[in-house]
Design an enzyme around this catalytic site. Structure first.
Site, PDB file in Angstrom:
ATOM      1  N   GLU A 128       0.807  -1.221   0.000  1.00  0.00           N
ATOM      2  CA  GLU A 128       0.000   0.000   0.000  1.00  0.00           C
ATOM      3  C   GLU A 128       0.840   1.271   0.000  1.00  0.00           C
ATOM      4  O   GLU A 128       0.475   2.266  -0.615  1.00  0.00           O
ATOM      5  CB  GLU A 128      -0.938   0.012   1.222  1.00  0.00           C
ATOM      6  CG  GLU A 128      -1.933   1.154   1.224  1.00  0.00           C
ATOM      7  CD  GLU A 128      -2.818   1.149  -0.020  1.00  0.00           C
ATOM      8  OE1 GLU A 128      -3.643   0.241  -0.156  1.00  0.00           O
ATOM      9  OE2 GLU A 128      -2.695   2.058  -0.868  1.00  0.00           O
ATOM     10  N   LYS A 203       6.297   4.811 -10.323  1.00  0.00           N
ATOM     11  CA  LYS A 203       4.963   4.787  -9.713  1.00  0.00           C
ATOM     12  C   LYS A 203       3.899   4.529 -10.785  1.00  0.00           C
ATOM     13  O   LYS A 203       2.925   3.799 -10.555  1.00  0.00           O
ATOM     14  CB  LYS A 203       4.692   6.116  -8.987  1.00  0.00           C
ATOM     15  CG  LYS A 203       5.527   6.234  -7.728  1.00  0.00           C
ATOM     16  CD  LYS A 203       5.490   7.629  -7.145  1.00  0.00           C
ATOM     17  CE  LYS A 203       6.271   7.664  -5.833  1.00  0.00           C
ATOM     18  NZ  LYS A 203       6.587   9.023  -5.397  1.00  0.00           N
TER      19      LYS A 203
END
Ligand SMILES: NC(=O)c1ccc[n+]([C@@H]2O[C@H](COP(=O)([O-])OP(=O)(O)OC[C@H]3O[C@@H](n4cnc5c(N)ncnc54)[C@H](OP(=O)(O)O)[C@@H]3O)[C@@H](O)[C@H]2O)c1
Length: 321
Positions: A128, A203
């Site tokens: 996460e 990312k």
């Protein structure tokens, strides 16, 4: 009681140890060992700083001696290939250990393979904190958007470039902006990894692998950094009510999956321009729920550490999924 082993003991891991101690009465995780470049420590870790002895010769030796249920992988990001974190994670899966990490490298470079290996081992792979410093992105989709397909995303995910642009708007030079970001401790070891868009590309690849099934790597993201924007140009744009953000975009189209990281000139009132400094924003484009997202205002390393803790709680609730 769930037993943990840490590989890496930097800011995120030491913050996590603090959370584990503060929350021990609610969730008694047991830390059995910590392995870092400088040495290795074995539990119990009751209070105070861990004391490191000689380094275990191999990751396997460390994991075998810990006998833990979960590897918490918190080593430095390697922007070129995601190693050695990927190998650490594989060593854990081979021992039927779950893995939790904040390191985006493994998700950006080897997500599909690692998910398959986790599934074959009957364990979970959770990450996460890898993209929005612990703010819910993956868990939000997993738990709050059942049956919803993510078809794309838009994000402003790199803090260093925002800090540099904010500084230039206030009269500083590009180099002053870099130094300011370095003082805040938010740049990668080599700041060009941020300014040339590699951090944002990692990312973007991670998000695309998880949400769009892209099976890609950062090298496949069309990428442009912020070097083309001088302080002078940034100030001219600011005088016109505009600013620049390094924007990550991913979109599933009939022709395939398109991924890019580029500086975009935005009106100040654009939602993508509305956050600065270390704040992050991601918008998910979905088939059933329109566009929705997560904003994190000035997150710090505590949020990243807590995001890892949230993954540990996810394992308590759902040891298999
Ligand atoms: N800091 C944040 O706010 C943040 C936010 C989101 C994601 N992350 C990610 O979280 C991870 C950890 O970040 P951090 O800020 O805690 O990093 P950090 O402070 O630089 O610590 C990295 C740790 O990794 C250890 N390490 C490096 N290579 C190793 C190897 N081959 N074997 C064993 N240990 C090794 C280092 O060992 P030594 O201590 O012995 O040098 C150090 O303890 C990174 O992947 C980062 O990208 C961080």
């Amino acid at each position: 009681m769930i037993k943990l082993a840490f590989i890496g003991y930097g800011s995120v891991a030491s913050g996590l140890l603090q959370v584990l101690r503060e929350k021990h009465s609610e969730h008694p995780f047991v830390l059995t060992g910590i392995h870092r470049r400088q040495g290795t420590a074995y539990g119990p870790f009751d209070s105070g700083d861990p004391v490191f002895g000689p380094r275990a010769l191999t990751t396997g030796e460390f994991l075998d001696r810990c006998g833990a249920d979960v590897l918490v992988e918190l080593t430095t990001l390697n922007p070129e290939n995601g190693e050695p974190a990927i190998t650490h994670i594989r060593e854990a899966f081979a021992r039927k250990m779950h893995v939790v990490t904040a390191n985006k490298g493994p998700v950006a470079f080897a997500f599909d393979a690692l998910m398959k290996e986790a599934e074959a081992a009957g364990v979970r792979f959770l990450f996460e904190s890898a993209v929005m410093d612990g703010a819910p992105v993956f868990n939000m989709v997993r738990h709050n958007l059942p049956g919803v397909q993510v078809t794309g995303f838009t994000g402003v995910l790199n803090s260093t470039t925002k800090v540099i642009i904010d500084a230039m708007e206030c009269g500083a030079s590009f180099e002053d902006g870099i130094r300011h970001a370095q003082r805040l401790g938010i740049t990668e070891e080599n700041y060009e990894f941020d300014t040339q868009g590699w951090d944002a590309a990692a990312k973007t690849a991670a998000l695309a692998n998880v949400f769009l099934g892209a099976n890609t790597t950062p090298a496949n993201v069309v990428r442009e950094g912020i070097h083309g924007f001088t302080a002078e140009r940034i100030r001219v744009l600011a005088a016109q009510g505009q600013t620049v953000r390094l924007v990550s975009r991913g979109q599933k189209t009939d022709a395939g999956i398109y991924l890019q990281v580029k500086p975009e000139i935005l009106h100040r009132q654009d939602i993508l321009a509305s956050i600065g400094g270390t704040s992050n924003l991601i918008l998910l484009h979905t088939d059933r729920m329109g566009i929705l997202g997560t904003v994190s205002i000035s997150p710090g390393v505590e949020q990243t550490s807590y995001g890892v803790y949230i993954d540990l709680l996810e394992l308590v609730r759902y040891p298999s999924l």
